[in-house]
Design a protein around this motif. Structure first.
Motif: not given
Lengths: 210, 210
Positions: B175-192
């Protein structure tokens, strides 16, 4: 060459100061030990500017006093030996100030002439990643991260950064570790090699001293 | 598997908590946002243990409450965008606490069962070394240095460490960086992927998630 040396009263700092004395048009020396600092400045016809690196207003005042720099050498540093389980928070903060926050504050307030150089004394991460040095390694690697970002931010001002990787150097920094290893570099040798690299044209982004 | 998750109310933390809920015999969740923490713990039949990571006595009490751990996941973290020249010292200290000191204090007080695992969420240094992120990079690299030393100190206790390198993950951290880049991993995928790696036998010293 308007030059500021931070950490001038340490082992490497004093050697750097002596070798800079003939080359800098104006040499500002800052360091923790006021007595050594005053003597060193007198001997070298340099200017002593003591400052507490953890104190933002002091660092700001220092930066204003020395004016636009051609060379900033960050040779301040602190070390401590303690296991992670014995790590005292006050010591961690002391190392953070000397190794990281002081550099952040200096870069915040320093003014530079075009083509200025900033050199920061660092480590070989693998060499220092040993039991008992977690606070040292964390804060030195932190400073390395800061340099890598500052390098990009200051490029448009024409300021160049050099991260100096140093092996063990025989200074008092080793006192809390039980003395320097026998293979440690003499501080005079370290200082000569640092200045050779930092004053080279072009200066390397990273200077690996062996 | 007695498990403590630090930073459980962040984007990755919440996803990690959900995926851990079925596997941990006892799951302790700690995080900054008390309301989210309480709801999450209730939903997952986990135990909420809020603690201020910069407060040594709170971290010590937390470590005593959770008892000997089989898995410690450090997913706390803070980010801020500011140029080196605009860096506020209070923000630098806030990031230092979340990204580095909190981990140091936890490792100081945590007790572990034999073969315990510690996983720390980290970064790809080159990926985050961009203008405006000096405090983030410095404190994340600092934590990496701490992990590399702690790994050696804790080896005799049988505790193993995994440094997880994460690419951009679409969480509120951006959020303080203006939003995640479009290529960002979904947190669910990261967690798995994090849990796959951290629970693998043997666990790798470094887990590089792409």
């Amino acid at each position: 060459m308007n030059t500021l040396l931070i950490g001038a009263t340490g082992g490497i700092g004093q050697a750097l100061a002596r070798h800079l004395a003939g080359r800098a048009s104006r040499l500002w020396l800052s360091g923790r030990n006021g007595q050594i600092l005053a003597g060193l400045a007198r001997d070298l016809s340099a200017l002593a500017v003591p400052a507490e690196l953890g104190h933002e207003l002091e660092v700001q005042a220092l930066a204003e006093e020395v004016g636009p720099l051609d060379l900033l050498l960050y040779a301040a540093g602190a070390v401590q030996k303690a296991g992670v389980r014995e790590q005292n928070l006050a010591d961690l903060e002391r190392l953070t100030t000397a190794n990281l926050t002081g550099l952040a504050l200096l870069l915040k307030y320093a003014r530079f002439n075009p083509q200025a150089r900033v050199a920061v004394l660092g480590v070989y991460p693998d060499l220092v990643s040993v039991p008992g040095l977690s606070a040292y390694v964390a804060t030195k690697l932190g400073a390395e991260g800061l340099v890598n970002v500052a390098r990009k931010e200051f490029r448009r001002e024409g300021v160049r950064f050099c991260l100096v990787r140093l092996p063990a150097v025989a200074t008092d920094l080793w006192a809390p570790l039980g003395g320097a290893p026998k293979t440690a570099l003499h501080p005079e040798v370290a200082a000569v090699r640092i200045l050779e690299g930092v004053l080279a044209e072009p200066m390397a982004d990273m200077l690996e001293i062996r």
